[in-house]
Design a protein around this motif. Sequence first.
Motif, PDB file in Angstrom:
ATOM      1  N   VAL A  28       0.937  -1.221   0.035  1.00  0.00           N
ATOM      2  CA  VAL A  28      -0.131   0.088  -0.046  1.00  0.00           C
ATOM      3  C   VAL A  28       0.739   1.171   0.128  1.00  0.00           C
ATOM      4  O   VAL A  28       0.636   2.316  -0.696  1.00  0.00           O
ATOM      5  CB  VAL A  28      -0.874  -0.052   1.184  1.00  0.00           C
ATOM      6  CG1 VAL A  28      -1.677   1.380   1.386  1.00  0.00           C
ATOM      7  CG2 VAL A  28      -1.819  -0.986   0.960  1.00  0.00           C
ATOM      8  N   VAL A  37      -9.974   1.332  -6.912  1.00  0.00           N
ATOM      9  CA  VAL A  37     -10.083   1.749  -5.684  1.00  0.00           C
ATOM     10  C   VAL A  37     -11.530   1.397  -5.238  1.00  0.00           C
ATOM     11  O   VAL A  37     -11.917   0.895  -4.165  1.00  0.00           O
ATOM     12  CB  VAL A  37      -9.793   3.236  -5.476  1.00  0.00           C
ATOM     13  CG1 VAL A  37     -10.343   3.921  -4.235  1.00  0.00           C
ATOM     14  CG2 VAL A  37      -8.292   3.528  -5.996  1.00  0.00           C
ATOM     15  N   PHE A  57      -9.731  -2.366  -3.808  1.00  0.00           N
ATOM     16  CA  PHE A  57      -9.382  -1.798  -2.496  1.00  0.00           C
ATOM     17  C   PHE A  57     -10.210  -1.737  -1.302  1.00  0.00           C
ATOM     18  O   PHE A  57     -10.264  -1.995  -0.475  1.00  0.00           O
ATOM     19  CB  PHE A  57      -8.849  -0.330  -2.816  1.00  0.00           C
ATOM     20  CG  PHE A  57      -7.878   0.260  -1.716  1.00  0.00           C
ATOM     21  CD1 PHE A  57      -6.489  -0.202  -1.422  1.00  0.00           C
ATOM     22  CD2 PHE A  57      -8.326   1.253  -0.774  1.00  0.00           C
ATOM     23  CE1 PHE A  57      -5.801   0.058  -0.104  1.00  0.00           C
ATOM     24  CE2 PHE A  57      -7.547   1.637   0.439  1.00  0.00           C
ATOM     25  CZ  PHE A  57      -6.441   1.209   0.654  1.00  0.00           C
ATOM     26  N   SER A  65      -8.177  -6.144  -8.214  1.00  0.00           N
ATOM     27  CA  SER A  65      -6.880  -5.093  -8.260  1.00  0.00           C
ATOM     28  C   SER A  65      -6.219  -5.355  -9.397  1.00  0.00           C
ATOM     29  O   SER A  65      -5.872  -4.326 -10.286  1.00  0.00           O
ATOM     30  CB  SER A  65      -6.165  -4.973  -6.891  1.00  0.00           C
ATOM     31  OG  SER A  65      -5.131  -3.927  -7.104  1.00  0.00           O
TER      32      SER A  65
END
Length: 478
Positions: free
Chosen positions: A69, A102, A106, A142
């Motif tokens: 991250v 995202v 995420f 992702s």
Amino acid sequence: MFGLSALELARIQFGFTISFHIVFPAITIGLASYLTVLEAAWLRTRQQVYLDLYHFWSKIFAVNFGMGVVSGLVMAYQFGTNWSAFSQFAGSVTGPLLTYEVLTAFFLEAGFLGVMLFGWNKVGPALHMMSTAMVALGTLISATWIIASNSWMHTPQGYEIVDGRVVPVDWLQVIFNPSFPYRLLHMSVAAFLATALLVVASAAWHLLRGRDNAAIRKMMSMGLWLVLLVAPIQAVIGDFHGLNTLKYQPAKIAAMEGHWENKGEEGTPLILFGWPDMEREETRFKLEIPRLGGLILTHDWNGKVPGLKDFAPRDRPNSLVVFWSFRVMVGLGMLMIALGAWGAWLRWRGNLWRSRLFLRFALLMGPAGIVAMLAGWYTTEIGRQPWTIHGLLRTADAVSAHGAVQLGVTLVLFVVIYFAVFGTGIGYLFRLIRVGPKAHEGGRTEQGGPGHERTPMRPLSASSELNIGDPSQPQGAQ
């Protein structure tokens, strides 16, 4: 600065930071799926060994995830700071794709990661199992969005150029561009292989030091089964990927092969080794096999592929770098296949855990998956040059208007900070691996698990439990 131009320094800086970053997501993808398999096996069999392995590898996963991250945040900022012309030209495509990552991946990972790591004793077995599976799914989603964005830069589709900028007109074509499926499969399998080799090497390290128990044997066995299965599959995927690249990026293939021109009617030879010389327009000291290159790349005995001389000098990738990075990837892939086959033979002979020669080989192959993955990325990205977006935007036109001194200073800072921060993190991961899995960690039993009142799981607190004096001994054996 350093005798390099601002463009060269910007490319080196991006290459350096992405090389650090890509390792962590790849291991995250592999470990998340491995943890899902371990928890499912424990729920099905209630064998303590799967539970012990889950707790051991979840600690490594947590630290690795955190470094992924942090290193990923830097990549996002670099698009605006170092490659602003690229962002202005193609931001309407790459921006939404990264946003979708995202919003889907995420958020999915963040939503279930806490339950997976800290909720073992707070939720029931079904919810905890679902949380682990959702984190694993999030890592794959992702990868899907990132690969879609990067693949579009190699084989752009579904767009129009309006007022000097890319405008998406068909998102299905943008996402499912011609190279996307091959590159997604190739990267996903590479992540699984890199993780499997890490697991196998960890087990081999402990076995070589006399720590032989059910958990060590189990994780080595599972890792070797995966290598045996997916290493040959990766070779097949690579073949299909090569055919796709030949169709859409033939200059990259010519550079990978160090092939300059076709002579006569004979098929293209395969150059095993050599030294591509961009100035002399030839591959020096080459060792080649007649026709084999054309056979591999076109599946035709008389097949020919374009040579680098078929392209203008300004449109040629650097063959020297791509030629050797490709051979590093392929060579390590062949060693992975050999490792899986050797392990299967030893397993059949009942000598898998006692062959010290094999264990040393398995230990040496530990970083092979990561190195091969990086070599593959160097091949595909440097082979795309001189284009940032193939056929649309040259790299020289994509860079921001920074000076060489500015980029040189920031590059030095990146190198120092990255080695300090991520070097420490990687060292910490190795210390965790040295400890190895421990039986009944946290007082758990086969009947324990999600929802039971046990000691809370603390995946980031392992540093206080490390036995540096003798890593072959369990905790407390000083």
